[in-house]
Design a protein around this motif. Structure first.
Motif, short mmCIF file in Angstrom:
data_model
loop_
_atom_site.label_atom_id
_atom_site.label_comp_id
_atom_site.label_asym_id
_atom_site.label_seq_id
_atom_site.Cartn_x
_atom_site.Cartn_y
_atom_site.Cartn_z
N GLU A 42 0.85 -1.18 0.00
CA GLU A 42 0.00 0.00 0.00
C GLU A 42 0.89 1.22 0.00
N THR A 43 0.35 2.30 -0.56
CA THR A 43 1.06 3.58 -0.54
C THR A 43 0.08 4.62 -0.02
N PRO A 44 0.59 5.78 0.41
CA PRO A 44 -0.30 6.80 1.00
C PRO A 44 -1.32 7.33 -0.01
N ALA A 45 -2.46 7.77 0.53
CA ALA A 45 -3.48 8.40 -0.32
C ALA A 45 -2.92 9.64 -0.98
N MET A 46 -2.06 10.34 -0.25
CA MET A 46 -1.49 11.56 -0.84
C MET A 46 -0.02 11.36 -1.16
N GLU A 47 0.39 12.02 -2.22
CA GLU A 47 1.80 12.00 -2.63
C GLU A 47 2.26 13.44 -2.75
#
Length: 453
Positions: A42-47
């Motif tokens: 998983e990666t963050p919702a925001m980049e």
RNA sequence: GUGAUUAUAGCUCAGUUGGUUAGAGCGUCGGAUUGUGGUUCCGAAGGUCGCGGGUUCGAGCCCCGUUUUUCACCCCA
């Protein structure tokens, strides 16, 4: 009445029933991904906006949701910047984060940043929502889930085959009839080369991508409007009218593209992929479709798209080979190939065709009716015992009217209700009512367990 | 970003050429039935007619603006 609450346009709420249906989709997809050795990240919702900007073309940049900096975000601005009315410039000053637009770019960032922790070829899957500031319409949302599978660090066409197999298996399990359309960016490049318009390749592909929708004449019109010569358009015609089986199309293409090295490379890649697919005898029909271009410009090899046959909706899965996605983050020479299942569109398709399995494991199996303090103390240990045996059980939390408690069970489609009052407690048993048949009988907890299992 | 379209009770929707106090079904709650749900019957609560302005003696209905819904284009899963 207070002000009516609402949710932002293009977003949706999901009820428990809807979530059960959605989880059926997610679980099916996940199971197949795992079957082929993919691992979840998983990666963050925001980049950071610097990660996202410029990766999706000009159009994509506009569709990014930007997050306002926290605190007094105007404090560092000069009056000129503030009054300049230049949105693009101002944006970089007041916003440095954005919501992810897809899962592929964050994944590329992830690979570059975590290269010490992963071993190549890296096979990952990722199921998370993405956000686009599009105008919503049919099958298009501003928040939707993508289910991505990618392999990075391997040039082998075996990966393309396995992705096709995954598509085949997922839709077989979901019982959706689909066609897999496949094309190769190298062939498109070859075509542009042959007609002498290499630098206009994007315009050409975007135009021929619409072939299905607007037809040959309009496509030619659009290509002409982009400033492509009549001579070049004339050369393009036999390619646009290509027909026959996949093999026949490839044979014709070999002739047309004989002067283009890259074009021939594309043809040979597709030949390999078709050969592998044939050997695996897949259930899904695979079709070479030269009008399949796909907007995202980072594809360099095979391009895939999956269309549902029985429902009118945009593509429900898409993807392709990208040779150097991590290059923009400073890591060259890593080739990747991946596809993305559009969970929300699949959900819409399944809803329209009503293809959900009947039973849902998330359901409560038994409800204990509440009468009072003494009954509660008798029921709680029984409840615990049932749960220890893996049975979804609940007790109505208040001593409400029996009618109310029964309706609750009925509405929630709970198949059994346990009624415990003085009689039952004296005998050390419970009254088990089958809500479907309406029959009920006095029994021990052990009997209840065997009945429910 | 462009062009259409929609908005009335919690939900789905009626509401006549502008004319008393805006309706129905479903749902909710209460009762018929204080240890029995689904079916039935009775009753009740629930509305700033999206919002703001205008026309009119009078607006849910007409006009303007705005927001919202849905759809098409662009683009895309």
């Amino acid at each position: 009445m207070a002000q009516k609450p609402s949710i932002p346009k293009g977003t949706r709420d999901f009820t428990p029933q809807e979530m059960a249906n959605r989880n059926y989709i997610f679980n099916t997809i996940k199971d197949v991904f795992r079957l082929y050795g993919f691992q979840q990240i998983e990666t963050p919702a925001m980049e950071n906006l610097s990660t996202l900007m410029g990766k999706y073309g000009e159009e994509g940049d506009k569709l990014l949701f930007k997050i306002l900096n926290s605190g007094d975000y105007l404090s560092g601005l000069t009056n000129d910047e503030l009054l300049g009315r230049n949105s693009t410039k101002l944006t970089t000053k007041i916003s440095e984060k954005g919501l992810r637009y897809d899962l592929t770019v964050p994944f590329a960032r992830f690979v570059v940043q975590n290269r010490d922790k992963i071993s190549f070829p890296f096979k990952r899957y990722q199921i998370q929502p993405v956000w686009r500031a599009d105008r919503p319409q049919k099958g298009r949302y501003r928040e939707f889930y993508q289910c991505d599978v990618d392999v990075v660090g391997s040039d082998s066409l075996l990966n393309e085959l396995e992705l096709i197999q995954i598509v085949d298996e997922v839709y077989r399990r979901l019982k959706i009839n689909v066609v897999i359309k496949i094309n190769n960016r190298k062939i498109l490049s070859g075509i542009a080369e042959i007609i002498g318009e290499t630098e206009k390749i994007t315009d050409i592909t975007v135009a021929i991508d619409k072939m299905d929708k607007i037809g040959l004449d309009k496509v030619n019109e659009e290509i002409a409007s982009k400033g492509i010569s009549e001579e070049a358009i004339a050369k393009l015609q036999p390619i646009l009218k290509l027909s026959g089986t996949n093999e026949e199309k490839l044979t014709q293409l070999k002739t047309v593209l004989s002067a283009s090295e890259i074009g021939l490379k594309g043809v040979s890649e597709l030949e390999t992929i078709f050969g592998l697919c044939k050997a695996m005898s897949l259930a899904t029909h695979i079709e070479l479709d030269l009008t399949l271009a796909r907007g995202l410009n980072y594809y360099t090899g095979a391009i895939f798209e999956v269309k549902a046959l029985d429902v009118e909706i945009g593509s429900i899965t898409g993807g392709g080979r990208y040779d150097n996605l991590t290059g923009v983050f400073g890591m060259d020479g890593v080739s990747g190939v991946g596809i993305s299942f559009g969970a929300d569109r699949i959900y819409d398709v399944l809803n329209q065709l009503d293809l959900y399995p009947e039973t849902s494991i998330e359901q409560t199996q038994i409800l204990f009716v509440s009468f009072g303090e003494a009954e509660l103390m008798y029921c709680l240990p029984l409840l615990k015992e049932l749960r220890n045996n893996g049975i979804n059980a609940e007790i109505y939390p208040e001593s409400a009217k029996m009618k109310k408690q029964m309706s609750y069970a009925d509405n929630k489609k709970i198949p059994y209700v346990a009624i415990v009052g003085d009689t039952e407690m004296n005998e050390g048993k419970v009254m088990l009512k089958n809500m479907k048949t309406g029959q009920q009988s006095l029994m021990t907890l052990e009997d209840v367990l065997t009945e429910l299992k």
